[in-house]
Design an enzyme around this catalytic site. Structure first.
Site, PDB file in Angstrom:
ATOM      1  N   GLY A 185       0.831  -1.204   0.000  1.00 37.99           N
ATOM      2  CA  GLY A 185       0.000   0.000   0.000  1.00 37.99           C
ATOM      3  C   GLY A 185       0.858   1.244   0.000  1.00 37.99           C
ATOM      4  O   GLY A 185       2.073   1.178  -0.206  1.00 37.99           O
ATOM      5  N   ASN A 186       0.243   2.404   0.214  1.00 35.65           N
ATOM      6  CA  ASN A 186       1.018   3.638   0.346  1.00 35.65           C
ATOM      7  C   ASN A 186       0.287   4.573   1.304  1.00 35.65           C
ATOM      8  O   ASN A 186      -0.804   4.260   1.776  1.00 35.65           O
ATOM      9  CB  ASN A 186       1.273   4.272  -1.025  1.00 35.65           C
ATOM     10  CG  ASN A 186      -0.016   4.691  -1.712  1.00 35.65           C
ATOM     11  OD1 ASN A 186      -0.716   5.589  -1.249  1.00 35.65           O
ATOM     12  ND2 ASN A 186      -0.356   4.014  -2.809  1.00 35.65           N
ATOM     13  N   ARG A 187       0.902   5.721   1.603  1.00 35.43           N
ATOM     14  CA  ARG A 187       0.423   6.573   2.689  1.00 35.43           C
ATOM     15  C   ARG A 187      -0.645   7.579   2.285  1.00 35.43           C
ATOM     16  O   ARG A 187      -1.025   8.433   3.079  1.00 35.43           O
ATOM     17  CB  ARG A 187       1.617   7.310   3.310  1.00 35.43           C
ATOM     18  CG  ARG A 187       2.513   6.357   4.082  1.00 35.43           C
ATOM     19  CD  ARG A 187       3.827   6.995   4.428  1.00 35.43           C
ATOM     20  NE  ARG A 187       3.664   8.215   5.185  1.00 35.43           N
ATOM     21  CZ  ARG A 187       4.643   8.873   5.756  1.00 35.43           C
ATOM     22  NH1 ARG A 187       5.884   8.402   5.658  1.00 35.43           N
ATOM     23  NH2 ARG A 187       4.425   9.980   6.422  1.00 35.43           N
TER      24      ARG A 187
END
Ligand code: CTP
Length: 230
Positions: A34-36
């Site tokens: 995933g990412n932020r």
């Protein structure tokens, strides 16, 4: 945003598609890449576009955010491939596409339907394959909507952003200055707006203020292109 600048009605009658948030690329039933991205900027843009009178379709990755007031349609997705399919369907006949999503560049080549266990087979090595570039694909359609991209840059913001505008054949690009205080996941943001004929800095502000200014600029550029007053 200039207090005299009103959003009212500037996008009335127009269909606007916005993608937002991260994508999650599943590895097995319990793990993902995933990412932020929080989705806050995209949701703020969707709210501002709806306030400006647009019929807004919001394609949301996995985020913990309520649908903004006035948004006509929300489609929830998880992966880049799901976001790609939802956007391609939604942009048919749309007037404006705004790509705020932090789409994962890669997904795992092979999803494991069973949880990958520690032990016998040693440390797993993940093979990745590239995801479709949703923004570039929308920009390559004919006919195509007015296409607005986002870029997260830590350095040489203007140069990198202009190269991206040209490479992806965009009408407008909003470049984030990303550092520890602003940009991805934060409440504040600052943007460098770039288009084929010029650029403009939108100074640091809350994401909701900045989204209103951005939507006002998108409306102005769209109407300039289509020969109507903003
Ligand atoms: N984008 C997309 N589909 C992808 C990757 C990106 O639609 N598979 C869109 C994003 O929504 C955003 C823009 O493209 O509007 C960002 O471009 P990208 O090339 O990913 O830029 P960065 O994330 O800034 O990455 P890089 O620094 O590697 O160029």
């Amino acid at each position: 945003m200039n207090p005299n600048e009103s959003l009212d009605g500037t996008l009335t009658g127009l269909r606007v598609v916005i993608d937002a948030g991260p994508t999650y690329e599943d590895i097995d039933p319990v793990r993902f890449l995933g990412n932020r991205s929080s989705g806050k900027m995209g949701f703020a843009v969707a709210e501002a576009a709806a306030r400006a009178g647009a019929e807004v379709t919001l394609i949301a990755g996995p985020v913990a955010l309520a649908t903004p007031a006035g948004v006509a349609r929300r489609v929830d997705v998880r992966s880049a491939l799901q976001m790609h399919a939802a956007v391609m369907q939604a942009v048919q006949g749309a007037d404006i596409f705004i790509a705020t999503a932090a789409v994962a560049d890669w997904r795992v080549a092979e999803y494991s339907a069973r949880k990958i266990k520690k032990g016998a087979r040693g440390t797993p090595v993940l093979e990745l394959v590239e995801n479709p570039d949703i923004l570039a694909e929308v920009a390559a359609r004919d006919p195509r909507p007015f296409v607005v991209g986002f870029a997260a840059e830590t350095d040489h913001v203007a140069e990198h952003a202009r190269a991206k505008l040209e490479r992806k054949k965009l009408d407008l690009l909003a470049a984030n200055h990303v550092n520890e205080e602003i940009g991805i996941g934060a409440d504040d943001n600052a943007l460098e707006l770039i288009w084929p004929g010029g650029s403009e800095t939108l100074p640091r502000a809350s994401k909701s203020e900045l989204a209103k200014t951005l939507v006002a600029r998108i409306a102005a550029h769209y109407h300039a292109r289509h020969g109507k007053p903003a």
